[in-house]
Design a protein around this motif. Structure first.
Motif, PDB file in Angstrom:
ATOM      1  N   GLU A  97      45.351  51.552  84.631  1.00 19.81           N
ATOM      2  CA  GLU A  97      46.627  51.650  83.944  1.00 19.81           C
ATOM      3  C   GLU A  97      47.787  51.360  84.873  1.00 19.81           C
ATOM      4  O   GLU A  97      48.886  51.034  84.450  1.00 19.81           O
ATOM      5  N   GLN A 100      49.622  48.034  84.422  1.00 18.08           N
ATOM      6  CA  GLN A 100      50.365  47.716  83.218  1.00 18.08           C
ATOM      7  C   GLN A 100      51.838  47.509  83.527  1.00 18.08           C
ATOM      8  O   GLN A 100      52.342  47.920  84.569  1.00 18.08           O
ATOM      9  N   LYS A 372      54.976  48.737  71.009  1.00 15.93           N
ATOM     10  CA  LYS A 372      53.970  48.616  72.064  1.00 15.93           C
ATOM     11  C   LYS A 372      52.825  49.600  71.880  1.00 15.93           C
ATOM     12  O   LYS A 372      51.719  49.360  72.357  1.00 15.93           O
ATOM     13  N   TYR A 373      53.111  50.705  71.201  1.00 10.14           N
ATOM     14  CA  TYR A 373      52.115  51.758  71.071  1.00 10.14           C
ATOM     15  C   TYR A 373      51.894  52.105  69.607  1.00 10.14           C
ATOM     16  O   TYR A 373      52.754  51.875  68.753  1.00 10.14           O
ATOM     17  N   ASP A 387      47.722  52.260  73.417  1.00 11.60           N
ATOM     18  CA  ASP A 387      48.395  51.055  73.892  1.00 11.60           C
ATOM     19  C   ASP A 387      47.861  49.891  73.066  1.00 11.60           C
ATOM     20  O   ASP A 387      46.701  49.485  73.212  1.00 11.60           O
ATOM     21  N   VAL A 394      45.799  56.076  75.425  1.00 10.08           N
ATOM     22  CA  VAL A 394      46.684  56.561  76.481  1.00 10.08           C
ATOM     23  C   VAL A 394      46.557  58.069  76.626  1.00 10.08           C
ATOM     24  O   VAL A 394      46.308  58.586  77.708  1.00 10.08           O
TER      25      VAL A 394
END
Length: 600
Positions: A97, A100, A372-373, A387, A394
């Motif tokens: 992660e 990212q 985005k989520y 995600d 997440v």
């Protein structure tokens, strides 16, 4: 002021709300809606359409929002290309992660001409070769169809002329009732709906694409109890069944959401715990999702993955299980074979991707404001933050008690609000990875929650809820008025480095706020994403600012519109409560918030 209250009014701190529009089901419709072994509650979709249509350029596309456009900065979500074609992997087996994107401002920066090669992510597939296609429309005329899936069509007399005569902003409402799907105009004096379509099975969920809505064209996706999907344009009376060659999931559709700012992509959740990504313009492909054990559904063939972790028992509180079809944007690349010809096996088809999220049914899901989520709730009592680009879990938060029943994301992206079978509303801060507050006021299951965008300014937040206790409740919440819990919860010690860094690192949050990498969780694991529910004495409590008892059947819907609040019951009794005339809307919260100053 209290004397002004009656069945059609209620008094909030800002003024009096009054019912000005009401749609009641007939006795026949109510009986039809309540008959049968399964009763699917009425859900409502709304859209504001401007008449006449103005041919102006649309807003920024979803590709631009996610940094995956041709000239955008490279999105590191494409590092998932390391996976083999069609191989299912747990999200805990994917990229670190820490790799990212780390800044929301960077991710939404203007196009960068120095980047020549386009990166492909889940929501920005490779463009098709040849000329640019026109906007696709559903293929079949619903009025002349011979399909047994559609059993009856009722259309208002002179519908075309009625629509042509409209001017200004018109609010349309869509709702399911028994086996019918109904289209009405808010505030219209007409007794009959604009259209009513009756199907051979129950519609259970639906959504209208805001980014493509015009006076000449609407894109509506309807999900059914059979798992079927229908793409409908009610204005042109055309439709198309999107998975007619066989449902990927035969379990009921529980929620459907268009990807914000996308003209073609949408997500559907099912009662079997899956979320599936579709493109309305793609044909159906031959696809069978894989089991988390590594075995394909209905097959004895094991996964080709050599990663031993993928063969372990899947833990739905620590990862989601992704099956990527051969044409998945990550695995298919440019969809062109070595001889320069299109690869038929990797030609873009449906579904785009398949996520197994929970062993229990998905109840609902929402996108974050920055798209985005995905926040998803399920029957196992968990809120999951996913995600959507990396297709990774997440964080996973447990409810205080029982299943979660409804969810909303605040307009600035700072908070996630849920309601549940514990009769509580819970306010989560995903960026701080904690429960901020609980809201006490309902005496039965909470059915729906929603934020009032016009009364959220980043300092104070207005939201509403309805429940099976027939209560409509309004709440005002100010994070500045709350203090951190007096007692440090033991669940904070269980937060893992991978979990804590996932959101905090991406927002350039100071490392001082992150837990120590050398401190494993209580259970000895250093990679847990699961956060148990804190006890009552650790969390601040928010009290209602208004409780309105609505004398009707069970309330299941609350929606804040620019001029009113919409409520609906399980059987389809819809009310529009007009906002106080003296109420001046606050400045609308920016769609993409600067998270940095919110958590500093």
């Amino acid at each position: 002021m209290a004397a002004m209250e009656n069945e059609s009014t209620f008094v909030a701190p800002e003024g009096v709300y009054t019912v000005t529009d009401e749609h009641k089901p007939s006795l026949v419709q109510s009986h039809a809606a309540s008959a049968g072994p399964a009763v699917f509650a009425t859900k409502v979709s709304t859209v504001v359409v401007r008449f006449p249509a103005t041919k102006t350029g649309g807003g920024p596309g979803f590709v631009q929002l996610l940094g995956g456009n041709k000239d955008q900065k490279k999105d590191k979500g494409n590092s998932l290309k390391d996976r083999d074609d069609g191989v299912s992997l747990s999200s805990s087996d994917t990229v670190d992660e820490g790799d990212q994107p780390s800044s929301s401002t960077q991710e939404h920066s203007p196009p960068n001409p120095s980047v020549a090669q386009e990166t492909h992510t889940l929501f920005s597939p490779a463009p098709a070769a040849g000329k640019k296609k026109n906007v696709a429309r559903p293929k079949h005329n619903i009025r002349t169809t011979s399909s047994t899936f559609i059993t009856r069509i009722q259309t208002a007399e002179g519908l075309t002329k009625t629509l042509q005569s409209k001017q200004g902003d018109i609010t349309f409402l869509f709702y399911n009732q028994a086996k019918s799907y109904v289209w009405i105009e808010a505030g219209s004096k007409a007794k009959e709906p604009l259209s009513r379509i009756t199907f051979s099975t129950h519609p259970t969920c639906h959504d209208v694409n805001m980014s493509t809505a015009t006076s000449e064209h609407l894109d509506v996706i309807i999900g059914f109890s059979s798992g079927d999907l229908v793409w409908l344009d009610p204005i042109t009376s055309r439709y198309c069944r999107l998975n007619k060659q066989g449902c990927i999931s035969n379990s009921p559709c529980t929620a459907v959401r268009w990807v914000p700012s996308s003209a073609t992509l949408f997500l559907v959740s099912h009662a079997d715990g899956t979320i599936v990504v579709y493109d309305k313009e793609r044909d159906d492909g031959t696809f069978t999702p894989q089991e988390p054990t590594g075995k394909t559904l209905g097959s004895d063939t094991t996964s080709t993955s050599e990663d031993a972790s993928s063969q372990q028992e899947w833990d739905p509180t620590d990862s989601i299980f992704v099956t990527m079809p051969p044409w998945h944007p990550v695995t298919s690349g440019s969809s062109v074979s070595g001889n320069g010809k299109p690869d038929k096996d990797k030609a873009a088809k449906n579904p785009v991707s398949h996520w197994r999220v929970s062993r229990r049914g998905i109840v609902d899901f929402v996108f974050s404001p920055d798209v985005k989520y995905v926040g998803a709730i399920s029957g196992d009592g968990c809120l999951r933050v996913i995600d959507a680009l990396a297709e990774q879990l997440v964080d996973c938060y447990a409810s205080y008690f029982g299943a979660l029943t409804c969810i909303a994301w605040s307009p600035d992206g700072r908070f996630i609000l849920t309601g549940g079978q514990d009769d509580l509303l819970t306010i989560f801060s995903p960026w701080e990875q904690r429960v901020v507050a609980r809201c006490q006021g309902h005496s039965s299951f909470v059915s729906a929650v929603a934020f009032d965008d016009l009364r959220c300014d980043g300092r104070t937040y207005r939201f509403g809820s309805v429940g099976e206790d027939n209560k409509l409740i309004l709440w005002d919440f100010s994070s500045g008025a709350l203090h951190r819990p007096k007692f440090q919860a033991t669940h904070h010690q269980r937060m893992s480095m991978s979990s804590a860094i996932s959101l905090s690192y991406r927002r350039d949050r100071s490392a001082l706020y992150l837990p120590s990498t050398g401190t494993p969780g209580v259970d000895g694991s250093s990679s847990r994403r699961y956060h148990p529910a804190p006890s009552r004495n650790e969390i601040a409590v928010v009290q209602p600012v208004l409780i309105k008892n609505v004398d009707s059947d069970i309330l299941t819907v609350i929606i804040f519109l620019p001029r009113s609040i919409l409520t609906s019951t399980k059987l389809g009794h819809i009310k529009l409560w007009i906002r106080p005339l003296a109420l001046k809307p606050r400045l609308k919260t920016p769609r993409i918030a600067d998270i940095q100053h919110l958590i500093s």
